[in-house]
Motif scaffolding. Structure first.
Motif, PDB file in Angstrom:
ATOM      1  N   LYS A 139       6.814  42.467  93.284  1.00 41.30           N
ATOM      2  CA  LYS A 139       7.191  41.065  93.485  1.00 41.30           C
ATOM      3  C   LYS A 139       8.686  40.937  93.748  1.00 41.30           C
ATOM      4  O   LYS A 139       9.120  40.156  94.599  1.00 41.30           O
ATOM      5  CB  LYS A 139       6.808  40.225  92.261  1.00 41.30           C
ATOM      6  CG  LYS A 139       5.326  39.914  92.144  1.00 41.30           C
ATOM      7  CD  LYS A 139       5.041  38.930  91.023  1.00 41.30           C
ATOM      8  CE  LYS A 139       5.480  37.525  91.384  1.00 41.30           C
ATOM      9  NZ  LYS A 139       5.086  36.534  90.352  1.00 41.30           N
ATOM     10  N   ASP A 140       9.484  41.724  93.038  1.00 43.34           N
ATOM     11  CA  ASP A 140      10.937  41.601  93.124  1.00 43.34           C
ATOM     12  C   ASP A 140      11.491  42.031  94.480  1.00 43.34           C
ATOM     13  O   ASP A 140      12.498  41.486  94.940  1.00 43.34           O
ATOM     14  CB  ASP A 140      11.606  42.430  92.028  1.00 43.34           C
ATOM     15  CG  ASP A 140      11.403  41.840  90.640  1.00 43.34           C
ATOM     16  OD1 ASP A 140      10.988  40.667  90.539  1.00 43.34           O
ATOM     17  OD2 ASP A 140      11.639  42.566  89.654  1.00 43.34           O
ATOM     18  N   ILE A 141      10.877  43.014  95.109  1.00 42.43           N
ATOM     19  CA  ILE A 141      11.446  43.535  96.357  1.00 42.43           C
ATOM     20  C   ILE A 141      11.067  42.708  97.570  1.00 42.43           C
ATOM     21  O   ILE A 141      11.642  42.902  98.650  1.00 42.43           O
ATOM     22  CB  ILE A 141      11.031  45.004  96.593  1.00 42.43           C
ATOM     23  CG1 ILE A 141       9.517  45.111  96.811  1.00 42.43           C
ATOM     24  CG2 ILE A 141      11.512  45.894  95.452  1.00 42.43           C
ATOM     25  CD1 ILE A 141       9.076  46.510  97.240  1.00 42.43           C
ATOM     26  N   ARG A 142      10.131  41.790  97.425  1.00 43.37           N
ATOM     27  CA  ARG A 142       9.692  41.005  98.581  1.00 43.37           C
ATOM     28  C   ARG A 142      10.864  40.236  99.190  1.00 43.37           C
ATOM     29  O   ARG A 142      11.579  39.520  98.500  1.00 43.37           O
ATOM     30  CB  ARG A 142       8.580  40.027  98.183  1.00 43.37           C
ATOM     31  CG  ARG A 142       7.276  40.702  97.793  1.00 43.37           C
ATOM     32  CD  ARG A 142       6.230  39.679  97.390  1.00 43.37           C
ATOM     33  NE  ARG A 142       5.975  38.735  98.473  1.00 43.37           N
ATOM     34  CZ  ARG A 142       5.692  37.448  98.308  1.00 43.37           C
ATOM     35  NH1 ARG A 142       5.654  36.943  97.068  1.00 43.37           N
ATOM     36  NH2 ARG A 142       5.477  36.668  99.336  1.00 43.37           N
ATOM     37  N   GLY A 143      11.045  40.410 100.489  1.00 43.96           N
ATOM     38  CA  GLY A 143      12.130  39.744 101.196  1.00 43.96           C
ATOM     39  C   GLY A 143      13.428  40.520 101.188  1.00 43.96           C
ATOM     40  O   GLY A 143      14.357  40.184 101.928  1.00 43.96           O
ATOM     41  N   LYS A 144      13.510  41.556 100.354  1.00 42.30           N
ATOM     42  CA  LYS A 144      14.724  42.378 100.275  1.00 42.30           C
ATOM     43  C   LYS A 144      14.519  43.722 100.967  1.00 42.30           C
ATOM     44  O   LYS A 144      15.456  44.274 101.553  1.00 42.30           O
ATOM     45  CB  LYS A 144      15.107  42.601  98.815  1.00 42.30           C
ATOM     46  CG  LYS A 144      15.349  41.317  98.034  1.00 42.30           C
ATOM     47  CD  LYS A 144      15.550  41.615  96.550  1.00 42.30           C
ATOM     48  CE  LYS A 144      15.675  40.323  95.743  1.00 42.30           C
ATOM     49  NZ  LYS A 144      15.750  40.591  94.278  1.00 42.30           N
ATOM     50  N   GLU A 145      13.328  44.238 100.851  1.00 44.92           N
ATOM     51  CA  GLU A 145      12.985  45.515 101.466  1.00 44.92           C
ATOM     52  C   GLU A 145      11.474  45.584 101.582  1.00 44.92           C
ATOM     53  O   GLU A 145      10.747  44.812 100.950  1.00 44.92           O
ATOM     54  CB  GLU A 145      13.509  46.683 100.624  1.00 44.92           C
ATOM     55  CG  GLU A 145      13.030  46.657  99.183  1.00 44.92           C
ATOM     56  CD  GLU A 145      13.701  47.708  98.318  1.00 44.92           C
ATOM     57  OE1 GLU A 145      13.485  48.906  98.585  1.00 44.92           O
ATOM     58  OE2 GLU A 145      14.441  47.331  97.385  1.00 44.92           O
ATOM     59  N   ILE A 146      11.000  46.527 102.390  1.00 45.10           N
ATOM     60  CA  ILE A 146       9.563  46.729 102.524  1.00 45.10           C
ATOM     61  C   ILE A 146       9.291  48.224 102.445  1.00 45.10           C
ATOM     62  O   ILE A 146       9.903  49.024 103.152  1.00 45.10           O
ATOM     63  CB  ILE A 146       9.012  46.111 103.832  1.00 45.10           C
ATOM     64  CG1 ILE A 146       7.490  46.229 103.902  1.00 45.10           C
ATOM     65  CG2 ILE A 146       9.673  46.708 105.059  1.00 45.10           C
ATOM     66  CD1 ILE A 146       6.875  45.383 104.996  1.00 45.10           C
ATOM     67  N   LEU A 147       8.422  48.606 101.529  1.00 40.14           N
ATOM     68  CA  LEU A 147       8.109  50.018 101.352  1.00 40.14           C
ATOM     69  C   LEU A 147       7.281  50.516 102.529  1.00 40.14           C
ATOM     70  O   LEU A 147       6.331  49.859 102.954  1.00 40.14           O
ATOM     71  CB  LEU A 147       7.304  50.248 100.069  1.00 40.14           C
ATOM     72  CG  LEU A 147       7.839  49.715  98.744  1.00 40.14           C
ATOM     73  CD1 LEU A 147       6.988  50.249  97.605  1.00 40.14           C
ATOM     74  CD2 LEU A 147       9.286  50.083  98.554  1.00 40.14           C
TER      75      LEU A 147
END
Length: 703
Positions: free
Chosen positions: A70-78
């Motif tokens: 949830k935290d990485i959404r919009g900041k990075e994509i695995l």
């Protein structure tokens, strides 16, 4: 900060884990504490993060992974790949120690995928004929290697056909009706779930902590290529089998290291209803995802991906879920000849262009099984392959600061967040019969219902408008409340409602009402008849249960006025303002048409001159014919099977003709309308009746 490329000069990469830094230790094995609405507060709890997961008893690491995604959404994509370390074209070992991705860019994927086929021995690291425990341990070994590098793990499930014994591509047998509770193959399905549970409960790190996995069952269910696909089940059956799977693993087998992903196939035409048609509910899904593949020529595909990602991202925000691009790829890429050499950068650029679409937690591509379909370009591959032509673009994709591979994931410590699971709200659902099911008069129907997160005082059912409530009894396993219901003769050939109520010991009352029909199961006894539309007892609900929609908006209803005979014809209202095609598909239950040479139907066209597509899936090949919609005069249309040809998109079957051999296995029948260049308007209404195969004695069908 933009990543630095490691070991991309063309030299062969050394062993995977010798080249990478020491893994981050997993979080401590904290107790699973529930917290949520209605619970008391304390100064300690007020400062602890709470997330609402499918499993309120999820392990500490599983809760942490949910929060991390949830935290990485919009900041990075695995970036993830199926079989990233157990299949490849540039690697010499397929034991989890090497990877095409590592060789290509000097870094591992951030996410690793496998399938239950490995547990069965049909895919690596499993082996055909090996004991189940051995395949389990091999899969666990390669997963643990990926996990030690901080990787996120996923498990999809291409399940066998439990009725025929065939593969997931074998669509025969109406499988869901047999594997749901009460079905004759339910125990076989349970054994398959036992295998998954056994794997999950053995998947532990060196400290004995369960390793989290994103589990993705029954994917791409709105397509027609798997036995759980749209033509071969009702939406109610799909919802119940997904719920059953979650409840069996979580509540019966004690699997608490799974996050559950829901992933129909794209497109959804900008409508939440299309995406959520078979959604099992917020209590059963952690991750909202979608699957789609690029063909190298459809320029609008990137726009469709953005629109679908935007739709799903907003839904995830509203529901407190994770949004993900659960499966993607460039289909049919060979060693050379790719039509689009900027696929990866175009795709990540398209996602980044929209503030909602970019909020996918991860994007996972498929395996490099062979050179017939290459999903990750290789570097310095043996056997003269060298470097793949898409490699420079993949390197650019890797160096984009928005994409995350193993180094970034490990640095993000996905398993170290302190998170509590929210207390789940009470929920009750009717398991059998499923909504709009037709139940027999000849024998009692078993009602099954389950209440979750409620201490049940009693459960009852009632029928129709009768106010009387009849008791349901907890079964021997203490899992379902059940009752035997014998319909009254007055309900034969008609529909009625069934309402189940669950009374909690704390005074809460949960209720669900479904519609069921009584009498012979709808359908035509003649295998040559597709539909006369007179077997649905005048019910549009039964009609909807028999057909599955596809593409843009359309609505089908029974029409007593526009018909060629009998009581009803079919009214087909369509709108082509989205993807430019729409349709309805019916399961033909493997009917034998080998004795016929034509298809005939009554058609009332609308004069639109749009492209009408009549599609017949014969032995797995989608054959199509195209009656004209230029006129508006109703009449019988006859189409010789010699005029049917494989669908233009089915390039692997191009040039094939309908033969008596493939007419022995008619799997589905579809009616589609495609937008035609130069036509005015996007909407219209067509009428159909008396659709059937027949033989006029003129032959024309090869053996």
């Amino acid at each position: 900060m933009r990543k630095k490329i490691k070991r991309v000069s063309g030299m062969v990469a050394v062993s995977l884990f010798a080249a990478l830094v020491t893994p981050v230790m997993a979080a401590g094995n904290a107790d699973s504490i529930t917290w949520g609405p209605g619970a008391g507060k304390s100064s300690y709890m007020a400062n602890v993060r709470v997330e609402n997961l499918v499993d309120k008893h999820a392990t500490a690491e599983t809760r942490s992974l949910f929060a991390y995604l949830k935290d990485i959404r919009g900041k990075e994509i695995l970036f993830g790949q199926q079989h990233a370390t157990t299949e490849g074209l540039s690697i010499t070992a397929k034991d989890g120690t090497q990877s095409d991705v590592l060789n290509a860019v000097g870094d591992l994927p951030g996410l690793f995928g496998w399938d239950t086929l490995s547990l069965e021995g049909h895919e690596k690291p499993g082996a055909g004929g090996a004991p189940m425990g051995q395949n389990r341990d091999k899969l666990i070994a390669v997963m643990k290697l990926a996990y030690k590098e901080g990787g996120v793990l996923t498990l999809s499930s291409h399940m066998p056909n439990f009725v025929t014994g065939g593969s997931f591509y074998d669509t025969k047998g109406n499988v869901l009706s047999h594997i749901l509770p009460g079905g004759d193959k339910n125990s076989d399905f349970n054994r398959f779930l036992d295998m998954i549970a056994d794997f999950a409960n053995h998947l532990k790190d060196e400290s004995g902590r369960a390793i989290p996995v994103i589990f993705r069952p029954f994917h791409e269910q709105n397509g027609g290529w798997f036995w759980w696909g749209a033509p071969y089940r009702t939406k109610e059956q799909y919802i119940q089998i997904y719920r059953y799977t979650v409840e069996y693993l979580r509540d019966k087998k004690g699997v608490h290291n799974f996050l559950y992903a829901f992933s129909p196939g794209s497109p959804f035409n900008g409508t939440e209803a299309a995406f959520l048609e078979t959604y099992p509910g917020d209590d059963y899904v952690d991750i909202l995802g979608f699957d789609t593949y690029y063909d190298g020529t459809s320029a609008g595909w990137f726009d469709t991906v953005v629109n679908d990602a935007k739709l799903i991202s907003r839904l995830a925000d509203r529901k407190g879920k994770i949004a993900a691009f659960t499966e993607f790829g460039y289909s049919g890429v060979k060693q050379t000849g790719a039509k689009d050499l900027q696929f990866y950068t175009k795709l990540i650029g398209a996602l980044k262009s929209d503030q909602d679409a970019k909020r996918m937690a991860y994007m996972q591509t498929w395996a490099n099984f062979n050179t017939d379909s290459i999903f990750v370009p290789y570097r310095n591959a043996p056997n003269g392959l060298g470097d793949h032509e898409l490699l420079p673009d993949f390197v650019k994709y890797y160096t984009d600061s928005f994409t995350s591979f193993s180094d970034e994931v490990r640095a993000g410590k996905p398993y170290s967040r302190k998170v509590l699971a929210a207390r789940e709200q009470p929920f009750m659902h009717i398991v059998t019969p499923t909504g709009n099911q037709t139940v027999p008069m000849s024998s009692p129907t078993v009602l099954r219902a389950r209440a979750v997160n409620q201490k049940v005082k009693k459960m009852t059912y009632r029928i129709g408008n009768d106010p009387a409530e009849y008791p349901m009894i907890l079964d021997a396993e203490g899992f379902y409340y059940t009752a035997d219901w014998s319909p009254s003769a007055a309900l034969e050939e008609s529909g009625t409602t069934m309402t189940v109520k669950s009374y909690g010991k704390n005074g809460t009352v949960l209720s669900q009402t479904i519609q069921v029909f009584v009498g012979d199961v709808q359908g035509n006894t003649d295998p040559l008849v597709v539909d006369t539309f007179d077997t649905y007892k005048g019910s549009n609900e039964l009609l909807d249960a028999a057909y599955s929609p596809a593409g843009d908006f359309n609505a089908i209803t029974l029409d007593p006025e526009h018909k060629n005979g009998g009581k009803y014809g079919l009214r087909f209202d369509y709108n082509l303002s989205g993807q430019g095609y729409t349709g309805q598909i019916k399961n033909m239950n493997n009917a034998d048409w080998s004795g016929a040479n034509k298809l005939k139907l009554w058609l009332a066209p609308d004069g639109s001159n749009q492209k009408l597509v009549i599609q017949v899936n014969a032995s797995g090949i989608s054959f199509e014919a195209y009656p004209s919609l230029a006129a508006d005069t109703a009449g019988v249309v006859e189409i010789p099977f010699s005029q049917f040809a494989p669908a233009p998109w089915d390039t692997s079957n191009a040039g094939k003709v309908m033969s008596k051999e493939n007419l022995k296995d008619i799997r589905s029948f579809g009616i589609y309308v495609n937008k035609k260049e130069g036509t005015a308007g996007n909407s219209g209404t067509l009428y159909f009746d008396e659709i059937q195969a027949y033989n006029d004695g003129t032959g024309g069908v090869p053996n």
